[in-house]
Structures are given as structure tokens and as C-alpha cells.
Design an enzyme around this catalytic site. Structure first.
Site, mmCIF file in Angstrom:
data_model
loop_
_atom_site.group_PDB
_atom_site.id
_atom_site.type_symbol
_atom_site.label_atom_id
_atom_site.label_comp_id
_atom_site.label_asym_id
_atom_site.label_seq_id
_atom_site.Cartn_x
_atom_site.Cartn_y
_atom_site.Cartn_z
ATOM 1 N N GLY A 36 -28.205 -44.089 11.337
ATOM 2 C CA GLY A 36 -28.559 -44.159 9.599
ATOM 3 C C GLY A 36 -29.467 -45.092 8.429
ATOM 4 N N VAL B 44 -33.676 -47.989 4.649
ATOM 5 C CA VAL B 44 -33.375 -49.188 4.257
ATOM 6 C C VAL B 44 -32.290 -50.041 4.183
ATOM 7 C CG1 VAL B 44 -34.049 -51.151 2.701
ATOM 8 C CG2 VAL B 44 -35.445 -49.725 2.603
ATOM 9 N N MET B 45 -31.271 -49.362 3.176
ATOM 10 C CA MET B 45 -30.296 -50.431 3.979
ATOM 11 C C MET B 45 -29.628 -50.569 5.558
ATOM 12 S SD MET B 45 -28.866 -51.936 1.477
ATOM 13 C CE MET B 45 -27.097 -51.762 1.244
ATOM 14 N N ARG C 12 -31.164 -39.738 13.444
ATOM 15 C CA ARG C 12 -30.977 -38.155 12.918
ATOM 16 C C ARG C 12 -32.403 -37.822 13.572
ATOM 17 N NH1 ARG C 12 -27.776 -34.918 12.126
ATOM 18 N NH2 ARG C 12 -26.369 -36.005 10.680
ATOM 19 N N VAL D 254 -25.121 -43.670 5.811
ATOM 20 C CA VAL D 254 -26.269 -42.193 4.935
ATOM 21 C C VAL D 254 -25.488 -42.344 3.541
ATOM 22 C CG1 VAL D 254 -26.293 -41.831 7.437
ATOM 23 C CG2 VAL D 254 -23.998 -41.007 5.652
ATOM 24 N N LYS D 255 -26.164 -41.018 2.931
ATOM 25 C CA LYS D 255 -26.049 -40.773 1.724
ATOM 26 C C LYS D 255 -24.381 -41.011 1.846
ATOM 27 C CE LYS D 255 -29.750 -39.535 -0.542
ATOM 28 N NZ LYS D 255 -30.434 -40.303 -1.153
ATOM 29 N N SER E 253 -22.996 -55.126 -0.881
ATOM 30 C CA SER E 253 -23.625 -55.033 -2.421
ATOM 31 C C SER E 253 -24.297 -56.346 -1.569
ATOM 32 C CB SER E 253 -22.688 -55.582 -3.527
ATOM 33 O OG SER E 253 -23.582 -56.063 -4.458
ATOM 34 N N LYS F 170 -15.816 -52.499 -5.035
ATOM 35 C CA LYS F 170 -17.004 -52.229 -5.006
ATOM 36 C C LYS F 170 -17.119 -51.559 -5.771
ATOM 37 C CE LYS F 170 -21.635 -51.928 -3.698
ATOM 38 N NZ LYS F 170 -22.044 -51.173 -4.523
ATOM 39 N N HIS G 211 -17.110 -53.853 -9.351
ATOM 40 C CA HIS G 211 -18.130 -54.610 -8.903
ATOM 41 C C HIS G 211 -19.478 -53.600 -9.731
ATOM 42 C CE1 HIS G 211 -22.224 -55.003 -7.132
ATOM 43 N NE2 HIS G 211 -21.518 -56.480 -7.236
ATOM 44 N N ASN G 212 -19.607 -52.425 -9.048
ATOM 45 C CA ASN G 212 -21.021 -51.628 -9.523
ATOM 46 C C ASN G 212 -20.543 -51.692 -11.130
ATOM 47 O OD1 ASN G 212 -21.795 -51.830 -7.567
ATOM 48 N ND2 ASN G 212 -23.335 -49.995 -7.480
ATOM 49 N N GLU H 228 -21.141 -54.587 -12.934
ATOM 50 C CA GLU H 228 -22.987 -54.707 -12.838
ATOM 51 C C GLU H 228 -23.719 -54.021 -14.325
ATOM 52 O OE1 GLU H 228 -24.207 -53.989 -8.758
ATOM 53 O OE2 GLU H 228 -25.808 -52.325 -10.161
ATOM 54 N N LYS I 209 -26.329 -43.703 -10.274
ATOM 55 C CA LYS I 209 -26.614 -43.529 -9.097
ATOM 56 C C LYS I 209 -24.827 -42.770 -9.329
ATOM 57 C CE LYS I 209 -29.749 -44.698 -6.074
ATOM 58 N NZ LYS I 209 -29.812 -46.065 -5.958
ATOM 59 N N ARG J 167 1.313 -38.303 -35.242
ATOM 60 C CA ARG J 167 1.462 -37.527 -33.762
ATOM 61 C C ARG J 167 2.210 -36.861 -34.160
ATOM 62 N NH1 ARG J 167 2.078 -39.743 -29.128
ATOM 63 N NH2 ARG J 167 1.872 -37.833 -27.886
HETATM 64 C C1 6PG Z 1 -25.740 -53.348 -5.083
HETATM 65 C C2 6PG Z 1 -25.875 -52.274 -6.316
HETATM 66 C C3 6PG Z 1 -26.292 -50.888 -5.372
HETATM 67 C C4 6PG Z 1 -26.543 -49.743 -6.502
HETATM 68 C C5 6PG Z 1 -27.044 -49.666 -6.761
HETATM 69 C C6 6PG Z 1 -28.228 -48.530 -8.108
HETATM 70 O O1 6PG Z 1 -24.169 -53.407 -5.499
HETATM 71 O O2 6PG Z 1 -26.069 -53.297 -4.332
HETATM 72 O O3 6PG Z 1 -24.731 -52.328 -6.710
HETATM 73 O O4 6PG Z 1 -24.505 -50.584 -4.957
HETATM 74 O O5 6PG Z 1 -25.519 -49.128 -6.042
HETATM 75 O O6 6PG Z 1 -28.134 -51.004 -6.959
HETATM 76 O O7 6PG Z 1 -26.829 -48.423 -8.658
HETATM 77 P P1 6PG Z 1 -27.493 -47.811 -10.216
HETATM 78 O O8 6PG Z 1 -28.250 -47.029 -9.931
HETATM 79 O O9 6PG Z 1 -26.064 -47.014 -10.701
HETATM 80 O O10 6PG Z 1 -27.601 -48.418 -11.845
#
Ligand code: 6PG
Length: 480
Positions: free
Chosen positions: A11, A14-15, A35, A76-77, A130, A186, A189-190, A193, A264, A450
């Protein structure tokens, strides 16, 4: 060229490409597969000089290139594509080999996959990564879960490629816990974020609409804040984004961007799971809803004419004082958001038996990841001092800082309300703080309601047991 690779990456978007390059730059022989074969060739042609790559055109070639126990990273996704790659490679692997999923998978999927592969003797590591593309290449914060023995073999490699904390050079990676623990952390974490970004956005809007500053002036304010306790990647890049001028129009970049935030999904998952776990992550939830609201263009257009307060921008001196108050509100609200995030990690760890070390989580978030911030050193210290800290707000340092901030925090929320500037993040954080410290909550009335309409019973402050009042009769109380 070595004939066997210590790690493989399939996969190569870029990442995945950058993670493969990071391993190669750190001296590992890296098998690479995609692929679309052209992407594999392009990687080796462009970056082959960075280290030892073994290019594989087929799944069989890729597996054959890996030393035992095989370590196969899939990038991959999330969702179906990840399942498809697992189904393609698992039959080619042998007991003791490991599949490492470095995507943003939902932790429940990771738990399912880990169990299924464990039955085949294959280790499955759900690994949060991350730091975006730059982090993948130069050093991400890495949150691997899965079997402990997998980390024994994989961990030293991840520690080499991970970010290193500025304060002590410690690798920003740890074995988070079994099965889905890594992807769960993770996810949170998001969520944090999202909350962080929402709070920064609210601070920006207040400095713009109430203090009357320009984006360039606000960028300078954020640069100053980044020298102090708000020192963090998100504050740093905010100053860069706000100081950027659109080449096509000469206008501030932030004014030419459509104000509809996308997502996302990891922030959304954080809130959904928190609802299931009964954890109030109100700051994260408000951040997710703020993004959703921003996307309802038709609804917003239909509401544009609704009456609001008269704008009353501050004078120069008042504006500077207000900016200082906003810094206090931002910092206090940020502490609340991290408090809520760590509460969710605690609840998830208890629910799934992961025994997650919160101090270690804070430690590996000190570098590489999107929420990296100087104050994570302090969060690590708080949990290292007291692993069973009920809440970050129970830490005396954070409690004192919030106490010092709260008058300004309240003034900022009042100003926002008076001036009609939406601050769901600041307000939710303050409401959470006040609810936590309240002697009594209106939940007592909720219980009475209630019981009245649904006979759902209630408990009493002065006696054990559950009770019901005969609301439709003589209103006497009976034990339930
Ligand atoms: C990270 C980011 C990453 C994230 C994208 C898009 O830790 O490198 O959190 O994983 O998925 O930056 O995030 P959103 O589309 O949910 O804002």
C-alpha cells in the site's frame, strides 16, 4: 542487496510510501508492494538511494522477500480494502508471522481481525500512526496494539523510526495493549485533535469578531502563545495558516477557503464509542457537531437573517486584554478536552481489559503526532505521579491553572454569548467543569420526572435501595 527484508510495506500511497522510506532510511531492508506495480517501481526509482528496498510485483514475491517471522505492514484504506489485503496475504503466511495494520481502522474491526488471525497462528497488530505524511517519513507517534510478543519483535524497529520526544529523546511509541487498544487510542487521539482544532477556531473567531484583529495580527498572537504553555503543533501551524496570503486574490487565505469542515470519521467514532461507554466527551462532541453544522450550507443560508446582537468590536487596549483572556480560556478548555479524552481511554481500557498506561500514552503523544504539545509532558508527569488519577482536573497543577484561568474563561464565554460568536467548545468545557464540581446536579429532578412518567424508580440520598412514588395515587413512596 539483501535477499530478505526485516519489514514489508504494502500500500504505497503517500503514508505507506513514506513509512517504507522511513524504515529504509533507518537501515532496514524493506520489501515494498503495491496493487499498482508502477507505484512500486516509482518508489524504488525515486527513493532507492535512501536504503535497501526489495521491490515485489506479486503478493507471493512480497511474502518470499520477508525474513521470518515475517512483518507485513498494510497501509491501505480502512474497512473493506484492509480486509481484502488481509484475505490476500494471510494464506501465504505461516504461524508466528505478523500483519501490522497502520491505517486508521476502527478498533472493533481490529479486534475482529486479531481474533480471526490469532486462530491461524498469525499475529495481528492494529497500529495507530499519527503525524501525517511528514510524520510517516521523519518520525510519527506510533500506537501499536496486538500481542505483546509481537512488540518484542516489532517494537525496536518502531522505536527507531518513531518521533523522539524533545524533552528526553524517548521514542514516541509504546505497546499500547492487546488487540484493538492501539487503534482505540489513535481514535481518541483524533477526537482530541478535533477538540483542539475547534477550540483554536473559536479563539480565532473571537479575536477576529470581538477583538477586531486581522488574520495576520491573530497569527502573531498565536506565535506568541506558541512560546508559552500552549506550545504545540496545532498552534504553530495555525499561525502559518492565518498569516498565509492567497496568491490569486491577495486576500488572507483563511478568507478564501469555504467554511465547511470535512471529516474522515475518527472524531465521530470517538463520540459514538464514548456514548456507548457513558463517557462525557462534550468538547469532542461539540467539535464533531461544529464540523457537521458548518457543512449544512442550505440550512445556514436559510438562517442567515436570524436576529443576533449588534457587533461591538473592542478598542485597541480592551482588545489586547481580551486576547489575554482568550488565551486563558483556550488553555483551560484544552485541559478539559484532554481530560475527557483520557477518561475515554480509561473507560475503554476497563471495558476491554487492556490495562492501558495513561502516562505512556501521554509520553508517546509528546512528539510526532498532530496533538503533540509541550503540556503533554505535564500530563505524563501527572499520571506517572499518580497512575490512578481520577481525572486530569484532580492533578493539583492543572487544578490550580484552571482555577487561575476561570474568571477570564467565564468572561470570554460571556463576551461570546453577548456578541453572538458561537463557542460550543469553550462553553461545553466550562459546563463540564462546573458540572463536575457541582454539589448537586438537576439529575435529581430528571430521576423524579422519569419515575413520574415511567415508574423508572430512583435512589435516595438517605437510604439504600430503589424507590417509586405512587404519583397517580396518594403519592406515597414504595420500595421498588
Ligand atoms: C493524524 C491525523 C490523521 C487524520 C487526517 C484526517 O493523526 O495523522 O489525525 O490520522 O485522519 O488528518 O482527519 P479528519 O479528516 O478526520 O479531520
Amino acid at each position: 542487496m539483501s535477499t530478505s527484508a526485516q519489514i514489508g510495506v504494502t500500500g504505497l500511497a503517500v503514508m505507506g510510501r513514506n513509512l517504507a522510506r522511513n524504515f529504509a532510511r533507518n537501515g532496514y531492508t524493506v520489501a515494498v508492494h503495491n496493487r499498482t506495480v508502477a507505484r512500486t517501481k516509482a518508489l524504488v526509482e525515486e527513493f532507492g538511494g535512501e536504503g535497501d528496498f526489495i521491490s515485489a510485483e506479486t503478493a507471493e514475491e512480497f511474502v518470499a522477500a520477508l525474513e521470518r517471522p515475517r512483518r507485513l505492514v498494510i497501509m491501505v484504506k480502512a474497512g473493506g480494502p484492509t480486509d481484502a489485503v488481509i484475505e490476500e496475504f494471510a494464506p501465504l503466511l505461516e504461524p508466528g508471522d505478523m500483519i501490522i495494520d497502520g491505517g486508521n481502522a476502527h478498533f472493533a474491526d481490529t479486534r475482529r481481525r486479531e481474533k480471526a488471525l490469532r486462530e491461524q497462528g498469525i499475529h495481528f497488530v492494529g497500529m495507530g500512526v499519527s503525524g501525517g505524511e511528514e510524520g510517516a517519513l521523519h518520525g510519527p507517534s506510533i500506537m501499536p496494539g496486538g500481542p505483546k510478543e509481537s512488540y518484542d519483535s516489532l517494537g525496536p524497529m518502531l522505536e527507531k523510526i518513531s518521533a523522539k520526544a524533545a524533552k528526553d529523546g524517548a521514542p514516541c511509541v509504546t505497546h499500547v495493549g492487546p488487540d484493538g487498544a492501539g487503534h482505540f487510542v489513535k481514535m481518541v487521539h483524533n477526537g482530541i485533535e478535533y477538540a483542539d482544532m475547534q477550540l483554536i477556531g473559536e479563539a480565532y473567531q473571537l479575536l477576529r469578531d470581538v477583538a477586531g484583529y486581522s488574520p495576520a495580527e491573530i497569527a502573531d498572537i498565536f506565535r506568541t502563545w506558541n512560546q508559552g504553555r500552549l506550545d504545540s503543533y496545532l498552534i504553530e501551524i495555525t499561525a502559518e495558516v492565518l498569516s498565509h496570503v492567497d496568491a490569486a486574490t491577495g486576500r488572507p487565505f483563511v478568507d478564501v477557503v469555504v467554511d465547511q469542515a470535512e471529516q474522515k470519521g475518527t472524531g465521530r467514532w470517538t463520540v459514538q464509542i464514548a456514548l456507548d461507554l457513558g463517557v462525557p466527551v462534550s468538547g469532542i462532541a461539540e467539535a464533531v457537531f461544529a464540523r457537521s453544522l458548518s457543512g449544512h450550507a442550505t440550512l445556514r443560508a436559510a438562517s442567515r437573517g436570524l436576529t443576533g446582537p449588534e457587533a461591538a468590536p473592542l478598542g485597541k487596549e480592551e482588545a489586547a486584554a481580551f486576547a489575554d483572556q482568550v488565551e486563558q480560556a483556550l488553555y483551560a478548555s484544552k485541559i478539559v478536552s484532554y481530560t475527557q479524552g483520557f477518561h475515554e481511554i480509561t473507560a475503554g481500557s476497563e471495558e476491554y481489559g487492556w490495562d492501558i498506561d495513561l502516562g505512556k500514552v501521554a509520553s508517546i503523544w509528546r512528539g510526532g503526532c498532530i496533538i503533540r504539545a509541550a503540556f503533554l509532558d505535564r500530563i505524563r508527569a501527572a499520571y506517572d505521579t499518580r497512575a490512578d488519577l481520577p481525572s486530569l482536573l484532580s492533578d493539583e497543577t492543572f487544578a490550580r491553572e484552571i482555577a487561575d484561568a476561570q474568571d477570564d474563561w467565564r468572561d470570554v464565554v460571556i463576551a461570546a454569548v453577548r456578541q453572538g460568536v458561537p463557542t460550543p467548545g469553550f462553553s461545553a468545557a466550562l459546563a463540564y467543569y462546573d458540572a463536575l464540581r457541582a454539589e448537586r446536579l438537576p439529575a435529581a429532578l430528571t430521576q423524579g420526572q422519569r419515575d413520574f412518567f415511567g415508574a423508572h424508580t430512583y435512589r435516595r440520598v438517605d437510604r439504600e435501595g430503589a424507590f417509586h412514588t405512587l404519583w397517580g395515587g396518594d403519592r406515597s413512596e414504595v420500595s421498588a
